[in-house]
Design a protein around this motif. Structure first.
Motif, mmCIF file in Angstrom:
data_model
loop_
_atom_site.group_PDB
_atom_site.id
_atom_site.type_symbol
_atom_site.label_atom_id
_atom_site.label_comp_id
_atom_site.label_asym_id
_atom_site.label_seq_id
_atom_site.Cartn_x
_atom_site.Cartn_y
_atom_site.Cartn_z
ATOM 1 N N ALA A 129 0.826 -1.214 0.000
ATOM 2 C CA ALA A 129 0.000 0.000 0.000
ATOM 3 C C ALA A 129 0.855 1.258 0.000
ATOM 4 O O ALA A 129 0.435 2.309 -0.517
ATOM 5 C CB ALA A 129 -0.929 -0.008 1.214
ATOM 6 N N LEU A 130 2.069 1.186 0.551
ATOM 7 C CA LEU A 130 2.955 2.345 0.576
ATOM 8 C C LEU A 130 3.451 2.718 -0.809
ATOM 9 O O LEU A 130 3.934 3.837 -1.021
ATOM 10 C CB LEU A 130 4.148 2.072 1.499
ATOM 11 C CG LEU A 130 3.818 1.813 2.975
ATOM 12 C CD1 LEU A 130 5.062 1.391 3.738
ATOM 13 C CD2 LEU A 130 3.198 3.054 3.608
ATOM 14 N N ASP A 133 -0.287 5.613 -4.855
ATOM 15 C CA ASP A 133 -0.554 7.018 -4.572
ATOM 16 C C ASP A 133 -1.533 7.130 -3.414
ATOM 17 O O ASP A 133 -2.537 6.411 -3.349
ATOM 18 C CB ASP A 133 -1.123 7.723 -5.806
ATOM 19 C CG ASP A 133 -0.110 7.781 -6.946
ATOM 20 O OD1 ASP A 133 1.103 7.782 -6.644
ATOM 21 O OD2 ASP A 133 -0.533 7.807 -8.122
ATOM 22 N N GLY A 134 -1.268 8.054 -2.509
ATOM 23 C CA GLY A 134 -2.116 8.228 -1.345
ATOM 24 C C GLY A 134 -3.233 9.227 -1.580
ATOM 25 O O GLY A 134 -3.310 9.882 -2.623
ATOM 26 N N LYS A 139 -1.466 6.719 2.759
ATOM 27 C CA LYS A 139 -1.289 5.609 1.816
ATOM 28 C C LYS A 139 -1.803 4.325 2.466
ATOM 29 O O LYS A 139 -1.037 3.502 2.969
ATOM 30 C CB LYS A 139 0.177 5.467 1.433
ATOM 31 C CG LYS A 139 0.728 6.694 0.699
ATOM 32 C CD LYS A 139 2.139 6.469 0.218
ATOM 33 C CE LYS A 139 2.619 7.649 -0.609
ATOM 34 N NZ LYS A 139 3.977 7.436 -1.153
ATOM 35 N N ARG A 140 -3.117 4.168 2.434
ATOM 36 C CA ARG A 140 -3.759 3.048 3.129
ATOM 37 C C ARG A 140 -4.342 2.011 2.181
ATOM 38 O O ARG A 140 -4.773 0.961 2.640
ATOM 39 C CB ARG A 140 -4.901 3.584 4.005
ATOM 40 C CG ARG A 140 -4.528 4.724 4.908
ATOM 41 C CD ARG A 140 -5.757 5.301 5.592
ATOM 42 N NE ARG A 140 -5.456 6.478 6.389
ATOM 43 C CZ ARG A 140 -6.367 7.215 7.010
ATOM 44 N NH1 ARG A 140 -7.653 6.873 6.918
ATOM 45 N NH2 ARG A 140 -6.014 8.274 7.709
ATOM 46 N N GLN A 198 1.689 4.627 7.027
ATOM 47 C CA GLN A 198 0.524 4.858 6.173
ATOM 48 C C GLN A 198 -0.279 6.090 6.595
ATOM 49 O O GLN A 198 -1.215 6.470 5.890
ATOM 50 C CB GLN A 198 -0.400 3.632 6.214
ATOM 51 C CG GLN A 198 0.150 2.402 5.562
ATOM 52 C CD GLN A 198 -0.837 1.245 5.589
ATOM 53 O OE1 GLN A 198 -1.860 1.292 6.260
ATOM 54 N NE2 GLN A 198 -0.535 0.191 4.848
#
Length: 429
Positions: A129-130, A133-134, A139-140, A198
């Motif tokens: 997930a990192l 794109d958040g 960034k979850r 995150q």
């Protein structure tokens, strides 16, 4: 030199002194017995807990109704379809209910066998997930084509499984820090670290609360938690000062300032969501403005279909309607804990407690955020907030609790009171 008479005695003779077992044998036996607890005789599989199942269906039905009412204005503006959010949520609810029904027939001990696979797989997805794109710096999410999901939902389940396993394996030694404290944090701390990266504060709180609740009920000493809290606070402060991370996590301090003064100053910035949510709650009064008649959902309250849906519930259903929903959640937690108390083994008991506590804490924190009782952390309301994969995962976990209820031990019937037999002296009298 031993006499021939002594040498010729048979080995099993009482004349030969038996060796005393080593001091550590008893502990090894206890650990072996606890580790293989799932192999002990359990009651035959029966019917699921009807009360718990009924509460799930009622909460989910009300949740879909309120989601439609809270989301149709935003859906029409953003997606061009007023039914967009409720349609998606209904589809995921159906998938989740099917998953719940299937999980209710799968022996819950299978999750114990795959505990490390679930944990390692979930950690890998959280690392992945990192790389995506958040959203607003967080960034979850992992994106698989049109589908996105938060790996933290898997980790909540994984932490509950592993904590239940550790407690079941060492339930007689939970008062020892070696067994009742350190192993838990060896699995929880890496999860918390990834959640910090995150910027998932709500997920961090839920995972922390799941672990602490299970450890405390499992028998860990309370003073260990206070000591850890002090060490953690000091370590975090030192880390921020040394690494220069104060600016990076400045948003946390800003949330605290908004919490202390939610209706003062400029309300068009970061205070907007909290302020508009409080206006919605105040507008509801005792009985509410009526289902579908909210004015704050007309692009005033941010994310009315997600984190702030409870504010729309308060506006449309009023204090009475909000209290009915809170009461349903209280009954839900009560029934979940009753299932845990009737579980046939320690693992089933603690797993049911962990999964029930997850929902209970999430509801409590969401309502606390909406009412500005705690700083805004972006926590969704179970069964109500929009979020398809989270809902599917939640309902599947409810299926695990229902499976535990199928093996619940029935309470032993009370012995009937028998009337005293009359004696001869009574007959004469």
């Amino acid at each position: 030199m031993a006499s021939s008479r002594t040498r010729n005695l048979p080995r099993n003779s009482s004349a030969v002194k038996r060796r005393k077992p080593a001091q550590g044998k008893r502990l090894d036996f206890d650990a072996f017995r606890a580790k293989n607890e799932e192999q002990q005789e359990r009651p035959a599989r029966g019917r699921m807990d009807v009360s718990f199942f009924f509460l799930i269906i009622v909460l989910q039905t009300i949740g879909l109704i309120m989601l439609f009412s809270a989301s149709y204005v935003t859906a029409l503006r953003e997606e061009g379809d007023s039914l967009y959010y409720v349609t998606r949520q209904t589809i995921f609810a159906v998938v989740g209910l099917v998953a719940m029904f299937i999980a209710s027939y799968i022996d819950y001990h299978i999750w114990r066998k795959f505990k490390w696979l679930i944990y390692i797989g979930g950690m890998g997805l959280m690392c992945a997930a990192l790389l995506f794109d958040g959203v607003h710096g967080a960034k979850r999410w992992v994106y698989l084509g049109p589908i996105s999901f938060q790996p933290s939902e898997i980790m909540k389940f994984s932490v509950a499984i592993l904590c239940a396993h550790l407690i079941a394996s060492n339930y007689k030694r939970m008062k020892q820090i070696k067994y009742g404290f350190l192993p838990f944090w060896m699995i929880i701390v890496p999860v918390l670290g990834l959640l910090v990266l995150q910027r998932h504060l709500s997920g961090l709180l839920i995972v922390l609360l799941i672990g602490c609740t299970m450890m405390f009920i499992g028998g860990s000493k309370l003073r260990w938690f206070f000591a850890l809290a002090g060490i953690g606070a000091a370590g975090l402060a030192l880390f921020l000062l040394v690494s220069g991370g104060i600016d990076k996590f400045a948003y946390v301090g800003e949330r605290f300032q908004n919490w202390l003064n939610p209706l003062e100053g400029d309300l068009t910035g970061t205070k907007w969501q909290t302020a508009q949510g409080l206006y919605a709650i105040g507008s509801g009064g005792l009985m509410g403005v009526g289902l579908g008649n909210s004015t704050q959902k007309h692009l005033y309250v941010s994310e009315p279909m997600n984190d702030m849906i409870f504010s729309i519930i308060c506006e449309e259903l009023g204090f009475v309607g909000a209290m009915v929903i809170i009461l349903l959640f209280v009954l839900f937690v009560y029934e979940g804990f009753m299932i845990a108390m009737r579980a046939p083994d320690k693992f089933g008991c603690m797993l049911a407690i962990g999964l029930t506590a997850q929902v209970g804490w999430q509801v409590l924190l969401n309502i606390a955020v909406v009412t500005n009782s705690i700083p805004n952390t972006g926590i969704s309301l179970p069964f109500f907030s929009s979020g398809g994969t989270a809902l599917t995962m939640l309902l599947a976990q409810m299926g695990v609790i229902l499976n535990i209820s199928r093996y619940a031990r029935k309470p032993e019937p009370k012995p009937k009171e028998t009337e005293p037999v009359p004696t001869k002296s009574d007959d004469k009298a």
